[in-house]
Scaffold this active site. Structure first.
Site, PDB file in Angstrom:
ATOM      1  N   PRO A  98       0.845  -1.192   0.000  1.00 43.09           N
ATOM      2  CA  PRO A  98       0.000   0.000   0.000  1.00 43.09           C
ATOM      3  C   PRO A  98       0.887   1.251   0.000  1.00 43.09           C
ATOM      4  O   PRO A  98       1.856   1.312   0.759  1.00 43.09           O
ATOM      5  CB  PRO A  98      -0.801  -0.119   1.295  1.00 43.09           C
ATOM      6  CG  PRO A  98      -0.135  -1.159   2.121  1.00 43.09           C
ATOM      7  CD  PRO A  98       0.741  -1.985   1.231  1.00 43.09           C
ATOM      8  N   GLY A 100       2.023   4.963   0.847  1.00 44.74           N
ATOM      9  CA  GLY A 100       1.744   5.910   1.933  1.00 44.74           C
ATOM     10  C   GLY A 100       1.128   5.250   3.140  1.00 44.74           C
ATOM     11  O   GLY A 100       0.507   5.906   3.970  1.00 44.74           O
ATOM     12  N   GLY A 102       2.745   3.600   5.576  1.00 48.63           N
ATOM     13  CA  GLY A 102       3.674   3.435   6.692  1.00 48.63           C
ATOM     14  C   GLY A 102       4.532   2.189   6.568  1.00 48.63           C
ATOM     15  O   GLY A 102       5.195   1.791   7.529  1.00 48.63           O
ATOM     16  N   LEU A 103       4.533   1.543   5.395  1.00 54.54           N
ATOM     17  CA  LEU A 103       5.272   0.288   5.236  1.00 54.54           C
ATOM     18  C   LEU A 103       6.472   0.445   4.305  1.00 54.54           C
ATOM     19  O   LEU A 103       6.900  -0.509   3.646  1.00 54.54           O
ATOM     20  CB  LEU A 103       4.325  -0.817   4.733  1.00 54.54           C
ATOM     21  CG  LEU A 103       3.141  -1.097   5.671  1.00 54.54           C
ATOM     22  CD1 LEU A 103       2.236  -2.172   5.104  1.00 54.54           C
ATOM     23  CD2 LEU A 103       3.629  -1.494   7.073  1.00 54.54           C
ATOM     24  N   GLY A 104       7.003   1.649   4.247  1.00 54.83           N
ATOM     25  CA  GLY A 104       8.262   1.861   3.532  1.00 54.83           C
ATOM     26  C   GLY A 104       8.126   1.936   2.031  1.00 54.83           C
ATOM     27  O   GLY A 104       9.097   1.678   1.308  1.00 54.83           O
ATOM     28  N   SER A 105       6.938   2.310   1.535  1.00 55.14           N
ATOM     29  CA  SER A 105       6.771   2.316   0.076  1.00 55.14           C
ATOM     30  C   SER A 105       7.714   3.311  -0.590  1.00 55.14           C
ATOM     31  O   SER A 105       8.249   3.033  -1.668  1.00 55.14           O
ATOM     32  CB  SER A 105       5.316   2.595  -0.305  1.00 55.14           C
ATOM     33  OG  SER A 105       4.851   3.768   0.304  1.00 55.14           O
ATOM     34  N   SER A 106       7.974   4.452   0.042  1.00 56.11           N
ATOM     35  CA  SER A 106       8.850   5.437  -0.613  1.00 56.11           C
ATOM     36  C   SER A 106      10.289   4.919  -0.653  1.00 56.11           C
ATOM     37  O   SER A 106      10.978   5.055  -1.669  1.00 56.11           O
ATOM     38  CB  SER A 106       8.772   6.802   0.075  1.00 56.11           C
ATOM     39  OG  SER A 106       9.245   6.728   1.398  1.00 56.11           O
ATOM     40  N   ALA A 107      10.745   4.283   0.436  1.00 56.27           N
ATOM     41  CA  ALA A 107      12.105   3.750   0.444  1.00 56.27           C
ATOM     42  C   ALA A 107      12.225   2.587  -0.527  1.00 56.27           C
ATOM     43  O   ALA A 107      13.224   2.472  -1.259  1.00 56.27           O
ATOM     44  CB  ALA A 107      12.487   3.301   1.856  1.00 56.27           C
ATOM     45  N   ASP A 149      14.993   3.478   6.592  1.00 56.24           N
ATOM     46  CA  ASP A 149      14.066   2.814   5.657  1.00 56.24           C
ATOM     47  C   ASP A 149      14.791   2.300   4.413  1.00 56.24           C
ATOM     48  O   ASP A 149      14.691   1.107   4.092  1.00 56.24           O
ATOM     49  CB  ASP A 149      12.916   3.759   5.262  1.00 56.24           C
ATOM     50  CG  ASP A 149      11.967   4.028   6.422  1.00 56.24           C
ATOM     51  OD1 ASP A 149      12.231   3.556   7.534  1.00 56.24           O
ATOM     52  OD2 ASP A 149      10.946   4.713   6.204  1.00 56.24           O
TER      53      ASP A 149
HETATM   54  C1  MEV Z   1       9.916   6.046   9.283  1.00 57.69           C
HETATM   55  O1  MEV Z   1       9.789   4.704   8.824  1.00 57.69           O
HETATM   56  C2  MEV Z   1      10.940   6.116  10.370  1.00 57.69           C
HETATM   57  C3  MEV Z   1      11.160   7.513  10.956  1.00 57.69           C
HETATM   58  O2  MEV Z   1      12.039   7.343  12.062  1.00 57.69           O
HETATM   59  C4  MEV Z   1      11.744   8.486   9.948  1.00 57.69           C
HETATM   60  C5  MEV Z   1      13.193   8.166   9.595  1.00 57.69           C
HETATM   61  O3  MEV Z   1      13.892   7.532  10.380  1.00 57.69           O
HETATM   62  O4  MEV Z   1      13.623   8.588   8.513  1.00 57.69           O
HETATM   63  C6  MEV Z   1       9.859   8.101  11.496  1.00 57.69           C
END
Ligand code: MEV
Length: 321
Positions: A98, A100, A102-107, A149
């Site tokens: 998914p 956005g 919170g599961l690292g999609s951008s990384a 990430d």
């Molecule tokens: C996001 O997955 C983790 C954060 O600590 C941001 C980061 O470390 O770049 C919130």
């Protein structure tokens, strides 16, 4: 904005493919931005990228034909330029994660793009280089990324990550869990960009360091001890650390009612511990299970309440590629 991708080839441009997994942060999110360690694991769900010549480039499309936001496209262009590639490139993105959430999609997208572009440029792309190149994209989404990430998305498995600080270099330790690590990933359905929690927390900390710094240090200690517990296979200890970390993250102001309620329900269902994972403010919660069977029970119970979720096993078997 959308249009059909053009197939016109630019002179001298190569093509390439890459993929990378999503991730969860088990312990230490936010604290890792301030130099404390974070414990992170790769998921089996991946993002796939194909790069090909396109005279209209640089451009980035999802397989649906939808164009990516302009700032992401310009980060892609910057990555290509760093590899000595011209701008006449198109990236097509397919995701099992998914976006956005919170599961690292951008990384994962950044690492997959880096791998595809390196292949197009005929250059090697070891994990450190992929993670470094992915930071182009991370800066778009994060504002102030620690690098955890892209590091876990590039390496796969489970890592304890500490960012570079002053003269101390970045430290990445890969971990082998003493017992299989089964979790439930539960989505709030609220997509909230990482910079929406990272930057406001930075402002709060700047104003009141005496209040916030001990909380951030405590999160780092939970991650450090959590890595030891994970290697020992002490799941009960790890679960207590999940609950404690969620409380501190809530005190830091990066949780939300939906995440708090989701974690409370997962604990009532029998999870060894539950916490928000990643930037918070929405996104996903992570619950620790005793074993695969309990993870399935947690999944069934959460689904029965209408929660979108999946059980996952974390560790070296969720390979990078
Ligand atoms: C996001 O997955 C983790 C954060 O600590 C941001 C980061 O470390 O770049 C919130």
């Amino acid at each position: 904005m959308s249009r059909a991708p053009s197939s016109a080839a630019g002179p001298g441009a190569g093509s390439g493919q890459g993929s990378a997994p999503g991730k969860v942060i088990l312990l230490g999110e936010h604290a890792v931005v301030y130099g404390h360690p974070a414990l992170a694991g790769a998921l089996s769900q991946r993002i796939f990228v194909e790069v090909a010549a396109d005279a209209a480039g640089p451009c980035v499309y999802l397989t649906s034909g939808e164009s990516a936001p302009a700032e992401l496209v310009s980060a892609f262009g910057a990555m290509a330029a760093e590899l000595g590639l011209g701008a006449s490139l198109r990236a097509t993105v397919r995701t099992e994660l998914p976006l956005g959430g919170g599961l690292g999609s951008s990384a994962a997208l950044g690492v997959a793009l880096a791998r595809a572009l390196c292949e197009a440029a005929g250059q090697p792309c070891p994990p450190g280089r992929a993670a470094y190149l992915a930071l182009h994209l991370e800066r778009v989404f994060h504002g102030a990324p620690s690098g955890v990430d892209p590091a876990v998305c590039a390496l796969g498995g489970l890592i304890l990550f500490t960012r570079a600080q002053g003269s101390a270099p970045e430290a990445v330790v890969t971990l082998a869990p003493g017992r299989p690590l089964h979790v439930l990933v539960a989505l709030t359905g609220i997509a909230r960009g990482t910079r929406r929690t990272v930057l406001p927390l930075a402002a709060r900390r700047e104003e009141r360091p005496a209040l916030y710094d001990p909380l951030l240090s405590a999160l780092g200690e939970l991650a450090r001890g959590g890595a030891d517990a994970l290697v020992r296979g002490d799941l009960a200890d790890l679960g207590v650390r999940f609950d404690a970390a969620h409380g501190i993250l809530a005190a830091l102001g990066v949780s939300c009612t939906e995440l708090d309620e989701l974690c409370a329900a997962l604990r009532r269902d029998g999870a060894l511990g539950a916490k928000l994972t990643g930037a918070g403010g929405g996104g996903a919660a992570l619950a620790l299970a005793q074993d695969a069977a309990q993870a399935r029970v947690l999944e069934q119970k959460a689904r029965a309440r209408g929660v979108q979720c999946f059980a996952a096993r974390l560790g070296p078997e969720a390979q990078s590629g």
